[in-house]
Design an enzyme around this catalytic site. Structure first.
Site, PDB file in Angstrom:
ATOM      1  CD  GLU A 156      -2.873  -1.385   2.257  1.00 15.83           C
ATOM      2  OE1 GLU A 156      -2.842  -0.555   3.175  1.00 15.83           O
ATOM      3  OE2 GLU A 156      -3.656  -2.356   2.228  1.00 15.83           O
ATOM      4  CG  ASN A 216      -0.555  -6.767  -1.772  1.00 17.40           C
ATOM      5  OD1 ASN A 216      -1.112  -7.306  -2.730  1.00 17.40           O
ATOM      6  ND2 ASN A 216      -1.080  -6.745  -0.547  1.00 17.40           N
ATOM      7  CG  HIS A 260      -9.871  -5.536  -0.155  1.00 20.77           C
ATOM      8  ND1 HIS A 260     -10.266  -6.670   0.514  1.00 20.77           N
ATOM      9  CD2 HIS A 260      -8.569  -5.341   0.171  1.00 20.77           C
ATOM     10  CE1 HIS A 260      -9.253  -7.135   1.231  1.00 20.77           C
ATOM     11  NE2 HIS A 260      -8.204  -6.356   1.024  1.00 20.77           N
ATOM     12  CD  GLU A 291      -4.760  -7.723   1.064  1.00 25.70           C
ATOM     13  OE1 GLU A 291      -5.640  -6.969   1.530  1.00 25.70           O
ATOM     14  OE2 GLU A 291      -3.541  -7.543   1.247  1.00 25.70           O
ATOM     15  CG  ASP A 293     -12.998  -8.499   0.414  1.00 24.76           C
ATOM     16  OD1 ASP A 293     -12.879  -7.507  -0.326  1.00 24.76           O
ATOM     17  OD2 ASP A 293     -12.549  -8.523   1.572  1.00 24.76           O
TER      18      ASP A 293
HETATM   19  O1  9MR Z   1      -8.232  -8.257   7.494  1.00 26.90           O
HETATM   20  C1  9MR Z   1      -7.337  -7.502   8.293  1.00 26.90           C
HETATM   21  C2  9MR Z   1      -8.056  -7.080   9.569  1.00 26.90           C
HETATM   22  O2  9MR Z   1      -8.322  -8.213  10.367  1.00 26.90           O
HETATM   23  C3  9MR Z   1      -7.195  -6.091  10.328  1.00 26.90           C
HETATM   24  O3  9MR Z   1      -7.915  -5.603  11.433  1.00 26.90           O
HETATM   25  C4  9MR Z   1      -6.809  -4.960   9.403  1.00 26.90           C
HETATM   26  C5  9MR Z   1      -5.944  -3.947  10.106  1.00 26.90           C
HETATM   27  O4  9MR Z   1      -5.463  -2.985   9.255  1.00 26.90           O
HETATM   28  O5  9MR Z   1      -6.096  -5.465   8.280  1.00 26.90           O
HETATM   29  C6  9MR Z   1      -6.887  -6.296   7.511  1.00 26.90           C
HETATM   30  O6  9MR Z   1      -6.167  -6.730   6.366  1.00 26.90           O
HETATM   31  C7  9MR Z   1      -5.771  -5.725   5.461  1.00 26.90           C
HETATM   32  C8  9MR Z   1      -4.487  -6.159   4.789  1.00 26.90           C
HETATM   33  O7  9MR Z   1      -3.515  -6.430   5.754  1.00 26.90           O
HETATM   34  C9  9MR Z   1      -3.988  -5.119   3.805  1.00 26.90           C
HETATM   35  N1  9MR Z   1      -4.995  -4.774   2.859  1.00 26.90           N
HETATM   36  C10 9MR Z   1      -6.293  -4.433   3.379  1.00 26.90           C
HETATM   37  C11 9MR Z   1      -6.785  -5.534   4.325  1.00 26.90           C
HETATM   38  C12 9MR Z   1      -8.183  -5.217   4.788  1.00 26.90           C
HETATM   39  O8  9MR Z   1      -8.195  -4.047   5.567  1.00 26.90           O
END
Ligand code: 9MR
Length: 499
Positions: A156, A216, A260, A291, A293
């Site tokens: 990111e 990513n 997402h 990732e 969804d």
């Molecule tokens: O799914 C993850 C969630 O459980 C955490 O609370 C969150 C914290 O930032 O991160 C989520 O995963 C993220 C991933 O690491 C990076 N891309 C976005 C994902 C969804 O927020």
């Protein structure tokens, strides 16, 4: 001009393209293959098609469905710096990560390490120096070694709102654009992305690891965003990957599109998803959907067929690009998702008791069709079982190679109302130092995007020329560039001139 053997020597070749559409079973590309029995799990169907299908999980979610349905595992939170890094770049609290890696190894699953350098969830690393980041990178990579197939080295890095810029907060505040020209690749510039990948590459090489190093991001999936404007975030990511793969250093091995998908205008599933995957693949990197969804709102609050069709579209886009080598969904069931209210995953239920949704069946069905539409110019993949091709793929007949200058051929990935052309420029019997392609587009076609070339014009006669890094082509070798267009591509003509 005639050479001593009597052949006509020309410096340019016009390739009038009688484009042959690959019908049905894709017999032109891979030969006719017998129908095979459909696989009954995502894992097996994906493996047969030559890619992995994975899931994000934590130790509490390792029910039997995980190794049955999925061939790859991403720790959803347990390898993030806030979980495992100390302030000096050491490791702590690696138990959950170890559990996940061990589970994957026992069950013959690939692991994606997630993630090393990230502005968010940085924990004790927040605000630290590049040197400390490098220490952490070394420690994390060596702890699990080749048991991690892919590491998200940088996550990111790019800003929101389609502004095409990098983030400004730490760790990106470590980067310096010395001459203020908007990039970080000049002498005197420093770049936290480059420097983190350099360190990661060094560790991989010094330890003889097979681990591949990925960048990513999200909202980078399409060439365009809602309404058809250019996806500047995708373009910025592309520029970074190009800079660090096409020069003297090959630092980046793979690109993750988080995917997402939701109703944010920059997070949509656009028709040019496949074209965007293809242009990254054309840089020689693997592309992964990391990732996935899909917000049910995208299909009018329909967790049934509308969402299923959206899943189908995404899976097909990946299958149609040979270097798209994996898809990972961000969790098992809707109720356990980070966005549970949007019901974006493949199962309902929870706590190990899961029910398949329509989206599950759509994904399985699409995977079982295999890579039937794959671009023939891409590396070979196993032939697939199915005849369904969507979008259609066509390829120009091979064009004569000009012995002294250059020649060009094109393959088309087409859908209703648009296409992506991948143009191959091949040097003749001598090396060339530059090239220009004059493309004659059919009526109704208009270029909306292009890569790996300069362009002038949009419709009718459109000129493309090499960019700095792909002008020189050795004798008999080729390079490729691409463009996306509205309309239909059949009948495109190409003239190649060595410059
Ligand atoms: O799914 C993850 C969630 O459980 C955490 O609370 C969150 C914290 O930032 O991160 C989520 O995963 C993220 C991933 O690491 C990076 N891309 C976005 C994902 C969804 O927020």
């Amino acid at each position: 001009m005639t050479d001593p053997s009597g052949r006509v020597r020309i410096r340019s070749v016009v390739a009038a393209l009688a484009v042959a559409v690959l019908a049905g079973g894709g017999a032109v590309a891979v030969g006719k293959v017998p129908a095979l029995a459909a696989e009954t799990t995502l894992r097996a169907a994906a493996a047969k098609a030559g890619l992995f299908f994975g899931v994000a999980a934590s130790p509490g979610r390792l029910s039997s469905i995980v190794n049955q349905e999925f061939g790859q595992l991403t720790p959803e939170n347990d390898m993030k710096p806030d979980s495992i890094a100390t302030s000096s770049g050491g490791l702590r609290n690696t138990g959950n990560a170890d559990t996940l890696v061990n589970y994957a190894q026992t069950n013959n699953m690939l692991v994606r390490g997630h993630t090393l350098v990230w502005h968010s969830q940085a924990g004790q690393l927040q605000g630290t120096s590049q040197a400390t980041l490098n220490t952490f990178i070394g420690n994390a990579i060596t702890r699990w070694g080749s048991r991690i197939a892919y590491w998200d080295v940088v996550n990111e890095a790019l800003d929101d709102n389609n502004n095409g810029r990098r983030r400004t907060q730490w760790p990106h505040s470590l980067s310096r654009d010395a001459n203020g020209d908007g990039d970080y690749v000049d002498a005197g510039d420093t770049d936290v992305i480059r420097d983190s990948f350099r360190r990661a590459k060094e560790v991989v090489q010094q330890n003889g690891l097979t681990t591949k190093l990925c960048i990513n991001d999200y909202d980078v999936e399409g060439l365009t965003v809602s309404g058809g404007a250019r996806n500047n975030k995708a373009q910025a990511l592309y520029d970074i990957v190009r800079a660090y793969t096409q020069g003297t250093e090959r630092l980046i091995d793979c690109v993750g599109f988080q995917a997402h998908f939701n109703d944010n205008p920059n997070s949509i599933i656009s028709d040019d998803l496949q074209a965007n995957i293809q242009r990254f693949a054309d840089l020689g990197v693997e592309v992964h959907i990391t990732e996935l969804d899909i917000d049910d709102d995208l299909s009018n609050n329909d967790i049934g067929q509308g969402q299923a069709n959206n899943y189908r579209k995404v899976v097909r886009a990946c299958l149609n690009v040979a270097r798209c080598t994996g898809i990972t969904v961000w969790g098992i069931a809707d109720s356990e998702s980070w966005r549970s209210s949007e019901r974006g995953l493949l199962f309902t239920g929870g706590s190990g008791n899961y029910q398949k949704k329509a989206a599950y069946s759509a994904v399985l069905d699409e995977l079982n069709k295999g890579r039937s539409g794959v671009n023939p110019s891409s590396p070979p993949v196993s032939p697939s079982a199915s005849a369904s091709v969507s979008p259609s793929v066509s390829v120009s007949p091979s064009t004569p190679t000009d012995p002294s200058g250059c020649s060009a051929s094109v393959s088309l990935n087409s859908w209703t109302g648009g296409f992506v052309a991948t143009v191959r420029v091949t040097a003749g019997s001598s090396a060339i130092n530059g090239w220009r392609i004059t493309a004659g587009l059919p009526a109704g076609a208009a270029v909306t995007n292009h890569w790996n070339a300069e362009r002038s014009g949009t419709s009718g006669t459109v000129q493309f020329a090499n960019v700095g890094y792909n002008g020189r082509i050795a004798a008999g070798q080729f390079t490729e560039f691409g463009f996306q267009s509205s309309g239909a591509g059949a009948g495109t003509t190409l003239t190649c001139t060595a410059t």
